[in-house]
Design an enzyme around this catalytic site. Structure first.
Site, PDB file in Angstrom:
ATOM      1  N   SER A 188      -0.216  30.071  22.754  1.00  0.00           N
ATOM      2  CA  SER A 188      -0.455  30.143  24.184  1.00  0.00           C
ATOM      3  C   SER A 188      -0.568  28.750  24.821  1.00  0.00           C
ATOM      4  CB  SER A 188      -1.715  30.987  24.414  1.00  0.00           C
ATOM      5  OG  SER A 188      -1.865  31.297  25.757  1.00  0.00           O
ATOM      6  N   ASP A 203       4.593  39.623  27.880  1.00  0.00           N
ATOM      7  CA  ASP A 203       3.742  40.020  26.748  1.00  0.00           C
ATOM      8  C   ASP A 203       2.382  40.528  27.217  1.00  0.00           C
ATOM      9  OD1 ASP A 203       2.205  37.792  27.375  1.00  0.00           O
ATOM     10  OD2 ASP A 203       2.680  36.672  25.549  1.00  0.00           O
ATOM     11  N   HIS A 250       0.224  39.444  24.021  1.00  0.00           N
ATOM     12  CA  HIS A 250       0.010  37.996  23.973  1.00  0.00           C
ATOM     13  C   HIS A 250      -0.799  37.539  22.753  1.00  0.00           C
ATOM     14  CE1 HIS A 250      -0.115  34.025  25.651  1.00  0.00           C
ATOM     15  NE2 HIS A 250      -1.418  34.003  25.639  1.00  0.00           N
TER      16      HIS A 250
END
Ligand SMILES: *[C@@H]1O[C@H](CO)[C@@H](O)[C@H](O)[C@H]1NC(C)=O
Ligand SMILES: *[C@@H]1O[C@H](CO)[C@@H](O)[C@H](O)[C@H]1NC(C)=O
Ligand SMILES: *[C@@H]1O[C@H](CO)[C@@H](O)[C@H](O)[C@H]1NC(C)=O
Length: 422
Positions: free
Chosen positions: A185, A351, A384
């Site tokens: 991320s 996502d 995610h």
């Protein structure tokens, strides 16, 4: 797109097929050191309060002079028991932007740190991946390292000044082998900018491969909504002013904004009652003014935008693993109450957190670039956080780390066997 991705993967897998047999009996020594770079909210933070701290309510000052306590992650059980502590947390977690110095810092009387640098102990939410890596021979502090940081800041030169020596020492403790950088991320954005900030020769010497999980190299649309609506971290009992301050005082909030190169002219925020004004990634400055956050404009223009005006390839081999096909906020429509009201949300592909445009930026910008090895793996339906939490996806990440390690084999008996990825 799907077929194309499969083709890319197939070609790269055949190019990097390991030389089996040459390194038999040397399994443990095959490991390349791994350095983990976490995303937003995935590092522990500790705080202490000094005499200079001016609590917004008396109970917020109870820990003055008592030494370090855990600020992050939030203990939600304790917060439910004592909801009056939520505003204290918000006050101590908020940063202060000094416009004169163009710099961010803790509020007066609050001192913070991200503990356990170099270890995986300071990471939050990485337990499953760490366990799986340990089950395959990795050891914390020997072959496996964590690089936690204060995620309220972003491209802190201070962090890069610690990450570089960590990578160098991880390498030197492992017979000079280059590391595999594994980022998630926001950690991908940091790891990427870190690589660009190093000389090419350094990158090639010390970084064998970067594994980017759920990389958002173009920000995400929710990043705009966070600045408009504030951020409450799921806490009860927070006034709107506190959530706004929490969101806007963090330098990293500006890093999450959707970037022009990735999002182009798409309307991301719409205000129907105000002449249908729309804000695309090209109008972030206007957007910051419109939401009443003009102080954000200068740091955005001077510290963030210049970093994301182009996405040059890092020129170290990259694997990008992304989720897809999960409904993700794509446009926020603010109604009659303006930015203080609750927006309607239109969803698109992604996502769940990151929009598809941002997830595929790596592939779009780097595939086919001469000298840039790139493998892209898409997981339809993956959210995610799944690469760190869902067994199936975690196993794929671990397999990938071992796979890239196999392309550099150093064998004590046969000397150095190098199988470069093409
Ligand atoms: C969270 O708070 C509860 C209730 O105060 C406490 O029992 C628990 O030990 C705390 N958890 C951690 C990890 O500190
Ligand atoms: C809407 O547009 C009209 C015509 O351009 C302008 O006169 C008016 O002031 C605008 N209203 C708002 C709220 O911006
Ligand atoms: C905004 O756009 C919608 C849809 O095109 C339209 O129905 C509405 O009248 C417009 N509102 C204003 C204030 O221009």
């Amino acid at each position: 797109m799907g077929l194309y991705t499969l083709a890319v993967v197939a070609v790269l897998l055949s190019a990097s097929r390991p030389l089996r047999g040459n390194c038999a009996g040397d399994v443990d020594n095959d490991l390349l050191p791994v350095v983990l770079v976490p995303g937003y909210g995935s590092s522990q933070l500790e705080a202490r309060l000094t005499a200079a701290y001016e609590p917004p309510a008396p109970r917020c000052g109870a820990r003055k002079g008592e030494g370090w306590f855990r600020l992050w992650p939030i203990n939600h059980t304790a917060m439910r028991q004592n909801p009056a502590d939520a505003p204290c947390f918000a006050d101590q977690m908020s940063l202060v932007y000094d416009a004169v110095a163009d710099d961010y810092g803790d509020a007066a009387g609050v001192v913070t740190r991200a503990p356990f640098f170099a270890s995986t102990r300071g990471l939050i939410g990485w337990d499953r991946l760490v366990e799986q890596l340990e089950a395959t021979g990795y050891r914390d502090g020997e072959t496996l390292f964590g690089a936690p940081y204060d995620f309220r800041y972003s491209v802190a030169p201070r962090y890069y000044g610690r990450l570089a020596p960590l990578i160098e020492s991880a390498s030197s403790r492992n017979r000079g082998r280059p590391v595999v950088l594994v980022a998630h991320s926001q950690g991908c954005a940091l790891a990427y900018q870190f690589l660009l900030s190093r000389p090419l020769a350094w990158r090639r010497r010390f970084v064998k491969h970067a594994v980017l999980l759920s990389a958002a190299l173009g920000g995400f649309v929710e990043g705009m909504n966070i600045l408009a609506a504030g951020m409450d971290y799921g806490l009860p009992n927070l006034a709107r002013e506190a959530t706004i301050r929490l969101a806007r005082s963090q330098q990293s909030a500006l890093w999450r904004l959707p970037t022009p190169i990735v999002f182009g002219d798409r309307p991301l925020v719409v205000t129907p009652d105000n002449n249908n004004t729309t804000y695309s990634a090209h109008q972030i400055t206007e957007f910051l003014d419109a939401i009443g956050f003009p102080e954000g404009v200068r740091p955005y223009l001077t510290r963030v935008l210049p970093l994301w005006e182009a996405l040059p390839p890092p020129m170290v081999p990259v694997t990008s693993m992304i989720g897809a096909g999960v409904s993700t906020p794509e446009t926020f429509v603010y109604g009659g109450d303006g930015f203080t009201g609750r927006p309607k949300v239109a969803y698109g592909d992604g996502d769940g957190n990151i929009n598809m445009a941002s997830l595929v930026a790596v592939e779009k910008e780097w595939s086919g670039v001469e000298g840039q090895v790139l493998k892209v793996v898409r997981f339809p339906g993956a959210h995610h956080g799944d690469f760190l939490t869902v067994d199936f996806a975690v196993k794929k990440v671990v397999a990938e780390i071992h796979e890239v390690g196999r392309s550099v084999k150093l064998c004590s008996k046969t000397g150095m066997q190098r199988r470069a990825m093409q």
